[in-house]
Design a protein around this motif. Structure first.
Motif, PDB file in Angstrom:
ATOM      1  N   SER A   1      33.827  -5.095 -46.646  1.00  0.00           N
ATOM      2  CA  SER A   1      33.230  -6.214 -47.386  1.00  0.00           C
ATOM      3  C   SER A   1      31.978  -6.745 -46.706  1.00  0.00           C
ATOM      4  CB  SER A   1      34.253  -7.343 -47.538  1.00  0.00           C
ATOM      5  OG  SER A   1      35.318  -6.953 -48.373  1.00  0.00           O
ATOM      6  N   ARG A   2      32.036  -6.867 -45.390  1.00  0.00           N
ATOM      7  CA  ARG A   2      30.898  -7.449 -44.678  1.00  0.00           C
ATOM      8  C   ARG A   2      29.704  -6.508 -44.660  1.00  0.00           C
ATOM      9  NH1 ARG A   2      34.514 -10.153 -39.751  1.00  0.00           N
ATOM     10  NH2 ARG A   2      35.682 -11.567 -41.154  1.00  0.00           N
ATOM     11  N   PHE A   3      29.976  -5.198 -44.627  1.00  0.00           N
ATOM     12  CA  PHE A   3      28.873  -4.240 -44.654  1.00  0.00           C
ATOM     13  C   PHE A   3      28.280  -4.130 -46.057  1.00  0.00           C
ATOM     14  CE2 PHE A   3      27.360   0.268 -44.968  1.00  0.00           C
ATOM     15  CZ  PHE A   3      26.210   0.077 -44.237  1.00  0.00           C
ATOM     16  N   ILE A   4      29.137  -3.852 -47.066  1.00  0.00           N
ATOM     17  CA  ILE A   4      28.619  -3.642 -48.418  1.00  0.00           C
ATOM     18  C   ILE A   4      28.023  -4.927 -48.982  1.00  0.00           C
ATOM     19  CG2 ILE A   4      29.181  -3.032 -50.800  1.00  0.00           C
ATOM     20  CD1 ILE A   4      31.330  -1.175 -49.773  1.00  0.00           C
ATOM     21  N   PHE A   5      28.819  -5.984 -48.994  1.00  0.00           N
ATOM     22  CA  PHE A   5      28.415  -7.193 -49.707  1.00  0.00           C
ATOM     23  C   PHE A   5      27.653  -8.188 -48.830  1.00  0.00           C
ATOM     24  CE2 PHE A   5      32.428  -5.672 -51.718  1.00  0.00           C
ATOM     25  CZ  PHE A   5      31.823  -5.137 -52.848  1.00  0.00           C
ATOM     26  N   GLY A   6      27.795  -8.054 -47.510  1.00  0.00           N
ATOM     27  CA  GLY A   6      27.088  -8.953 -46.607  1.00  0.00           C
ATOM     28  C   GLY A   6      25.779  -8.402 -46.083  1.00  0.00           C
TER      29      GLY A   6
ATOM     30  N   ILE B   1      18.466   4.074 -52.371  1.00  0.00           N
ATOM     31  CA  ILE B   1      19.261   5.025 -51.577  1.00  0.00           C
ATOM     32  C   ILE B   1      20.158   4.277 -50.597  1.00  0.00           C
ATOM     33  CG2 ILE B   1      19.124   6.900 -49.890  1.00  0.00           C
ATOM     34  CD1 ILE B   1      18.437   7.640 -52.831  1.00  0.00           C
ATOM     35  N   THR B   2      19.656   3.167 -50.051  1.00  0.00           N
ATOM     36  CA  THR B   2      20.496   2.334 -49.187  1.00  0.00           C
ATOM     37  C   THR B   2      21.709   1.825 -49.947  1.00  0.00           C
ATOM     38  OG1 THR B   2      18.552   1.643 -47.910  1.00  0.00           O
ATOM     39  CG2 THR B   2      20.532   0.301 -47.692  1.00  0.00           C
ATOM     40  N   GLN B   3      21.526   1.479 -51.214  1.00  0.00           N
ATOM     41  CA  GLN B   3      22.639   1.015 -52.038  1.00  0.00           C
ATOM     42  C   GLN B   3      23.702   2.099 -52.211  1.00  0.00           C
ATOM     43  OE1 GLN B   3      22.971  -2.101 -53.091  1.00  0.00           O
ATOM     44  NE2 GLN B   3      24.895  -1.745 -54.193  1.00  0.00           N
ATOM     45  N   CYS B   4      23.281   3.354 -52.153  1.00  0.00           N
ATOM     46  CA  CYS B   4      24.227   4.475 -52.271  1.00  0.00           C
ATOM     47  C   CYS B   4      25.054   4.682 -51.005  1.00  0.00           C
ATOM     48  CB  CYS B   4      23.483   5.770 -52.566  1.00  0.00           C
ATOM     49  SG  CYS B   4      22.499   5.793 -54.067  1.00  0.00           S
ATOM     50  N   LEU B   5      24.513   4.257 -49.859  1.00  0.00           N
ATOM     51  CA  LEU B   5      25.087   4.581 -48.546  1.00  0.00           C
ATOM     52  C   LEU B   5      26.583   4.300 -48.416  1.00  0.00           C
ATOM     53  CD1 LEU B   5      25.075   5.241 -45.506  1.00  0.00           C
ATOM     54  CD2 LEU B   5      24.005   3.019 -45.104  1.00  0.00           C
ATOM     55  N   PRO B   6      27.083   3.112 -48.773  1.00  0.00           N
ATOM     56  CA  PRO B   6      28.506   2.854 -48.543  1.00  0.00           C
ATOM     57  C   PRO B   6      29.430   3.760 -49.344  1.00  0.00           C
ATOM     58  CG  PRO B   6      27.312   0.814 -49.001  1.00  0.00           C
ATOM     59  CD  PRO B   6      26.402   1.933 -49.337  1.00  0.00           C
ATOM     60  N   TYR B   7      28.902   4.375 -50.392  1.00  0.00           N
ATOM     61  CA  TYR B   7      29.737   5.171 -51.293  1.00  0.00           C
ATOM     62  C   TYR B   7      29.631   6.669 -51.034  1.00  0.00           C
ATOM     63  CZ  TYR B   7      29.182   0.594 -53.350  1.00  0.00           C
ATOM     64  OH  TYR B   7      29.126  -0.773 -53.514  1.00  0.00           O
TER      65      TYR B   7
ATOM     66  N   PHE C   1      23.950  -5.249 -49.949  1.00  0.00           N
ATOM     67  CA  PHE C   1      23.576  -5.905 -51.203  1.00  0.00           C
ATOM     68  C   PHE C   1      22.390  -6.863 -51.047  1.00  0.00           C
ATOM     69  CE2 PHE C   1      26.925  -4.153 -53.702  1.00  0.00           C
ATOM     70  CZ  PHE C   1      26.681  -4.526 -55.020  1.00  0.00           C
ATOM     71  N   SER C   2      22.031  -7.208 -49.832  1.00  0.00           N
ATOM     72  CA  SER C   2      20.881  -8.103 -49.641  1.00  0.00           C
ATOM     73  C   SER C   2      19.683  -7.383 -49.031  1.00  0.00           C
ATOM     74  CB  SER C   2      21.275  -9.294 -48.760  1.00  0.00           C
ATOM     75  OG  SER C   2      21.739  -8.861 -47.493  1.00  0.00           O
ATOM     76  N   GLN C   3      19.779  -6.065 -48.858  1.00  0.00           N
ATOM     77  CA  GLN C   3      18.655  -5.308 -48.315  1.00  0.00           C
ATOM     78  C   GLN C   3      17.689  -4.966 -49.446  1.00  0.00           C
ATOM     79  OE1 GLN C   3      17.704  -1.820 -48.699  1.00  0.00           O
ATOM     80  NE2 GLN C   3      15.977  -2.225 -47.337  1.00  0.00           N
ATOM     81  N   GLY C   4      16.428  -5.267 -49.272  1.00  0.00           N
ATOM     82  CA  GLY C   4      15.444  -4.922 -50.287  1.00  0.00           C
ATOM     83  C   GLY C   4      15.410  -5.910 -51.437  1.00  0.00           C
ATOM     84  N   LYS C   5      14.669  -5.544 -52.494  1.00  0.00           N
ATOM     85  CA  LYS C   5      14.351  -6.485 -53.554  1.00  0.00           C
ATOM     86  C   LYS C   5      15.027  -6.184 -54.894  1.00  0.00           C
ATOM     87  CE  LYS C   5       9.844  -7.585 -51.540  1.00  0.00           C
ATOM     88  NZ  LYS C   5       8.363  -7.600 -51.743  1.00  0.00           N
ATOM     89  N   LEU C   6      15.971  -5.273 -54.935  1.00  0.00           N
ATOM     90  CA  LEU C   6      16.684  -5.029 -56.182  1.00  0.00           C
ATOM     91  C   LEU C   6      17.599  -6.209 -56.488  1.00  0.00           C
ATOM     92  CD1 LEU C   6      17.734  -1.279 -55.791  1.00  0.00           C
ATOM     93  CD2 LEU C   6      15.742  -2.197 -57.004  1.00  0.00           C
ATOM     94  N   ASP C   7      17.768  -6.516 -57.783  1.00  0.00           N
ATOM     95  CA  ASP C   7      18.710  -7.573 -58.142  1.00  0.00           C
ATOM     96  C   ASP C   7      20.101  -6.978 -58.341  1.00  0.00           C
ATOM     97  OD1 ASP C   7      18.843  -6.491 -60.766  1.00  0.00           O
ATOM     98  OD2 ASP C   7      17.274  -7.830 -61.495  1.00  0.00           O
TER      99      ASP C   7
END
Length: 251
Positions: free
Chosen positions: A34-39, A225-231, A42-48
């Protein structure tokens, strides 16, 4: 906010006030997740959050991690994505995953829609007919990739020219021309899909170029691509980043 507070806030936006079931059996692991994905992610970069959830949906469909796909379909609706946007993101997977895996994903999404009283079928987003799907698909293909498409079609061996026609008519004609998502979004999602497939570095590089051509800058691609990382994990993420850096070198 620190990453713990960020993770709690983001999780609530996505999933509501519930607590992940894993806290009952694996609390340490769930905290890390939770802390990695959502903390952090999810806040890296400018995607909403809408863009992040579209990316997450296609990655989970690519992985065939269907329980998580169902959970994130709820999350996608919770952050304001429309049923059409969700369905179109999954339809976009078909040329790269094949029909069986895409149908598996559609089945999970339909269950969520039914549970939330979303009437099916949704309004059609089709914008081609039998007599123009090849021409319209080829036009989109050229818009994304440029003159190389004509060279690719001309250089194809005679016994493989049908594959080039399938690529133009099916991949680009049947899917890229559809409504519901714009071309810029479709190409960014496709970059994420092929980045999550093993051994597709040539296709990743091609879609880095394509994504750049339709208006996605390097920062947007790196965030996606960073958003893909946890998955998908670090190996495929690093491979994709290497492809991006090769096509768009650091200044």
């Amino acid at each position: 906010m620190n990453r713990i507070e960020k993770s709690q806030e983001t999780y609530k936006q996505l999933f509501g006030n519930g607590v992940p079931a894993a806290y009952a059996t694996d609390p340490d692991f769930q905290d890390i997740l939770s802390r990695f994905i959502f903390g952090e992610v999810f806040s890296q970069g400018k995607l909403d959050n809408k863009q992040r959830e579209l990316i997450t949906l296609v990655v989970l469909a690519t992985n065939q991690t269907l329980p998580q796909l169902k959970a994130h379909t709820h999350a996608a609706l919770n952050v304001g994505l429309t049923p059409v946007e969700i369905k179109e993101a999954i339809y976009q997977c078909a040329p790269y995953l094949g029909f069986p895996k895409t149908l598996n994903a559609i089945g999970e999404i339909n269950e969520v829609f039914k549970a939330r009283n979303i009437a099916l079928p949704l309004e059609s987003q089709k914008q081609v007919e039998e007599d123009n799907r090849l021409d319209k698909g080829l036009a989109v293909q050229v818009e994304i990739f440029g003159d190389i498409i004509a060279k690719m079609r001309e250089s194809a061996p005679v016994d493989q020219k049908h594959i080039q026609d399938y690529l133009s008519a099916f991949c680009f004609g049947d899917f890229y021309t559809r409504g519901g998502l714009d071309l810029k979004t479709r190409e960014l999602l496709t970059l994420c899909i092929v980045s999550c497939l093993g051994g597709c570095e040539n296709q990743v590089k091609a879609h880095v170029r394509g994504s750049l051509n339709v208006g996605n800058d390097k920062e947007t691609m790196i965030t996606a691509i960073t958003q893909c990382l946890p998955y998908v994990g670090f190996p495929r993420t690093l491979n994709a980043l290497s492809c991006i850096n090769e096509i768009i070198p650091e200044k």
